[in-house]
Design an enzyme around this catalytic site. Structure first.
Site, PDB file in Angstrom:
ATOM      1  N   ASN A   1      -1.774   6.994  -2.355  1.00 31.90           N
ATOM      2  CA  ASN A   1      -2.994   6.709  -1.565  1.00 31.90           C
ATOM      3  C   ASN A   1      -3.812   5.562  -2.177  1.00 31.90           C
ATOM      4  OD1 ASN A   1      -4.789   7.053   0.576  1.00 31.90           O
ATOM      5  ND2 ASN A   1      -6.029   8.560  -0.566  1.00 31.90           N
TER       6      ASN A   1
ATOM      7  N   HIS B   1       0.871  -1.182   0.000  1.00 32.48           N
ATOM      8  CA  HIS B   1       0.000   0.000   0.000  1.00 32.48           C
ATOM      9  C   HIS B   1       0.906   1.228   0.000  1.00 32.48           C
ATOM     10  CE1 HIS B   1      -3.633   2.374   0.802  1.00 32.48           C
ATOM     11  NE2 HIS B   1      -2.818   3.137   1.584  1.00 32.48           N
ATOM     12  N   CYS B   2       0.812   2.030  -1.058  1.00 31.50           N
ATOM     13  CA  CYS B   2       1.665   3.202  -1.212  1.00 31.50           C
ATOM     14  C   CYS B   2       0.939   4.439  -0.717  1.00 31.50           C
ATOM     15  CB  CYS B   2       2.070   3.393  -2.674  1.00 31.50           C
ATOM     16  SG  CYS B   2       3.137   4.813  -2.958  1.00 31.50           S
ATOM     17  N   PRO B   3       1.434   5.109   0.306  1.00 34.38           N
ATOM     18  CA  PRO B   3       0.768   6.324   0.786  1.00 34.38           C
ATOM     19  C   PRO B   3       0.939   7.501  -0.161  1.00 34.38           C
ATOM     20  CG  PRO B   3       2.770   5.978   2.032  1.00 34.38           C
ATOM     21  CD  PRO B   3       2.624   4.786   1.145  1.00 34.38           C
TER      22      PRO B   3
END
EC number: 2.3.1.225
Length: 765
Positions: free
Chosen positions: A138, A133-135
């Protein structure tokens, strides 16, 4: 990024992505505004073109990685795998290219996660080929958006390299004026690009390694396939080709449309070809369906189309007949009609399911039993008592095809039958029928009009009071009604031309069979001789089922055996024609000679045979049979002297009009020769209203014997007279001493006896 339904908006989730987008767009814009113009003049015009293309490619991949579905699996319904949620094991193993791969049960999504699938704790969804999950974007990086994320890293790295390189060229050429605005802004952009260049280049290199090995970030971090063989690898080139050039994976979750769809509805039950010519329809839509306020005006074209193509509707209902019209038709009877001599008041028994309609059978004045050749005046000449008026008359199987009914008669509404009172239904079982009690009570006795007897050839006759027309409230289709149907067209009785034959008409006859051919009038014959065998029934047996035909054939065989037994018993036990007391002979004869289904016969017999006939409650009315047993016992104990004969003759002489002949009250099947006056005779009026016993003249024994010899075919085994056994006829026709017994000088005593079913018997002593 696409949000799952039901999740709340969290502003903190958008801070990283907003920062990344601002830095990317801001720094690139400053580079293109302050640095690129000098580079275009000093170096080459291709520098801004190259940086512009790379920047657009970065923005495109960033947008795709942010807003594209990563490959989320839909959750199972709450009730879909409720049992599996408690009993399913935590892991399951599957074979992928010969290698065991473990699948884990997801308690949130309620299914086993496929290989390389994992549940994202941030998005709270199971993602196919989950990477991480890449912030900064998002969004989860999965199978569907990993390509764009990988290209974003590559393009961003190249763009950052270009910004830093061309910025450094600009600063080196303007070293004397570092305080100038253009040089200061260029140095700031170079610092931002250089600051984020190290992690981006490192992340890009890491994913390049993962792509070449055919692994995901999740598999690499968790240590899967670290010491073994990766079943999902396709080689270095194959893995790169699969990531960059493979077709896009399908989407499993489709978000519902936010805008309502305009659905065009057509009103139901209208043909499509009629809608184009019809006026606009006013339709109301509600939550539970279509509620039409269809205020549509019928145009001429739609009406013409309806005439050309009629709707598939059933046949229209026939018009109803007014009550007054139907009553007037009953009040003015037509000759030959089945309801001509019946009153206007109608009572109809319950209609079985197989009948389409049922003609009414009203109550009112009842016609006394008469012979086929006698003429009786209309119902106005009869005076009936209150008991006979209150009683009801029901016929077992009424005629379904009346000769004079109109189209509306089939659908006329008949009123329900009035209920019987308890006194009428059970009075026969509660009262004593002894002649001692009857001598103390008097009653009005019916005065009959003089009857005229006409001669005729002996022929079988079907009377309106045939055995199959016994009072019955069920109205069911019995075996006797099948074998002995009444006249289909409602034959008129010769004695009563205005009264139709109320027998059963077979429902299996075709509509054209309206009646039987006319028959000659029968002449009087001996009461001790039986009639000829009845003609075959007009019932069409080809329409009956096999079960009914088998039962009919079995019944016929049983009747043949009974007829043979009766003929043998008749030859063994000769009838002397005298009044005998109860003895073993009477009991033996009553037990041996069983009653036949039809064919009335009038014979002399003992007192015990009085209660054996079904017409007086034999087999069909046990309560009335018990009552008549006491009646016959009282009759046998009465003294047979001249006083009883005088009283009986006095009753006959006191009746208005000349005294009727003896044949007037007998069954048409047992009409005898005219008897001389002075012989006591028992007259039985069969019907649900009255049964009267009147003494008349004695029959001639010699004439009866000669009559039997002249007509040997009429000599049949003993049968029933209007539903009663031969014993009752023997009681009525018992011979007495002639002479002084015929003196009409004393008054008569009348006893009214009520039986079950509203039947009233008046016995004159």
């Amino acid at each position: 990024m696409p949000r799952s339904p039901g999740t709340r908006l969290k502003p903190a989730k958008y801070i990283p992505v907003a920062t990344a987008a601002a830095l990317l767009v801001g720094s690139s814009t400053l580079f293109f505004v302050f640095t690129c113009p000098w580079l275009t003049r000093a170096v080459s015009p291709a520098v801004p073109v190259y940086n512009g293309i790379i920047f657009l490619f970065v923005l495109a991949n960033f947008s795709m990685a942010t807003f594209m579905d990563p490959g989320v699996f839909p959750r199972a319904d709450e009730d879909e795998d409720k049992e599996d949620d408690f009993r399913a094991p935590l892991y399951k193993n599957v074979d992928v290219r010969g290698i065991q791969v473990r699948m884990k049960w997801c308690a949130t999504c309620h299914f086993y996660r496929p290989p390389r699938c994992s549940h994202c704790s941030v998005c709270d969804n199971c993602v196919e080929d989950f990477d991480h999950h890449c912030p900064w974007v998002n969004n989860c990086i999965g199978r569907r958006n990993y390509r764009y994320f990988f290209l974003f890293l590559l393009s961003l790295s190249a763009h950052m390299v270009g910004v830093v390189a061309f910025g450094l060229v600009y600063v080196l050429n303007h070293a004397e004026g570092l305080g100038a605005a253009h040089t200061t802004i260029t140095m700031a952009v170079m610092c931002v690009a250089g600051l984020f260049f190290i992690p981006v280049i490192g992340l890009t290199g890491f994913h390049v390694v993962l792509v070449t090995r055919g692994r995901t970030t999740n598999e690499q971090v968790t240590g899967k396939f670290r010491g073994g063989v990766n079943p999902f690898t396709r080689g270095c080139c194959g893995n790169v080709e699969h990531v960059l050039c493979s077709p896009l994976a399908p989407r499993y979750v489709v978000e519902p449309p936010r805008l309502p769809l305009a659905v065009s509805l057509k009103p139901p039950f209208l043909r499509p070809e009629l809608l184009d010519r019809a006026a606009p329809l006013k339709v109301k839509l509600s939550d539970n369906g279509l509620k039409a306020g269809l205020g549509r005006s019928k145009s001429k074209g739609s009406l013409d189309r309806l005439d050309e193509k009629p709707l598939d509707l059933g046949p229209p209902l026939p018009p109803k007949i007014e009550a007054g019209t139907f009553s007037s038709d009953l009040q003015t009877p037509r000759p030959g009609s089945a309801e001509s001599a019946l009153s206007v008041q109608r009572t109809s028994p319950p209609t079985p399911a197989m009948y389409k309609f049922r003609p009414a059978f009203p109550t009112g004045p009842k016609v006394p039993f008469c012979g086929p050749g006698e003429q009786v005046p209309g119902p106005d000449s009869l005076t009936l008592g209150d008991d006979s008026i209150r009683s009801l008359d029901f016929v077992s199987e009424p005629s379904l095809d009346l000769p004079d009914y109109g189209p509306g008669g089939l659908h006329a509404a008949y009123p329900p039958s009035p209920p019987l009172s308890a006194s009428d239904a059970f009075s026969g079982a509660l009262r004593s029928l002894s002649l001692k009690a009857s001598s103390r009570r008097g009653g009005d006795h019916v005065a009959l009009q003089p009857l005229r007897s006409e001669g005729g050839p002996p022929t079988p006759h079907r009377s309106i009071f045939a055995p199959h027309a016994l009072p019955n409230r069920n109205g069911s289709l019995s075996y006797d009604s099948l074998l002995n149907p009444g006249s289909p067209g409602g034959h008129a009785c010769p004695a009563h031309p205005a009264v139709g034959m109320a027998g059963y008409h077979s429902p299996y006859l075709h509509p054209g069979a309206t009646g039987d051919p006319p028959r000659p009038l029968p002449r009087s014959f001996s009461p001790v001789l039986g009639p000829r065998p009845r003609e075959p029934s007009p019932v069409r047996y080809d329409n009956l089922s096999r079960t009914i035909m088998a039962s009919i054939q079995e019944r016929k065989d049983r009747e043949e055996r009974e007829r043979l037994l009766r003929s043998q018993a008749d030859s063994l036990f000769g009838d002397s024609g005298v009044y005998d007391a109860p003895s073993s002979y009477s009991l033996q004869q009553a037990s041996v000679l069983s009653e036949g289904p039809r064919g009335p016969a009038l014979r002399y017999g003992s007192r015990d045979d009085l209660v054996a006939g079904p017409g007086f409650g034999g087999a069909r009315n046990p309560a009335l049979q018990t009552s008549l047993s006491s009646l016959s016992s009282s009759v046998s104990r009465a003294p047979r002297t001249s006083s009883s004969s005088l009283q009986a003759d006095q009753a006959s002489s006191n009746a208005p009009g000349p005294r009727p002949s003896s044949g007037s009250h007998r069954s048409p099947a047992r009409q005898g020769l005219p008897s001389p006056p002075g012989t006591p005779h028992l007259t039985i009026l069969r019907g649900p209203q009255s049964c009267r016993l009147h003494p008349h003249g004695p029959p001639r024994a010699t004439a009866l014997a000669d009559r039997a010899e002249d007509h040997p075919q009429l000599k049949t085994p003993p049968s029933k007279l209007n539903g009663q056994s031969p014993g009752l006829a023997r009681l009525g026709l018992a011979t007495g001493p002639p002479g002084p017994s015929a003196s009409p000088t004393r008054h008569t005593l009348v006893k009214k006896v009520s039986g079950v079913g509203g039947t009233t018997y008046e016995i004159s002593v």
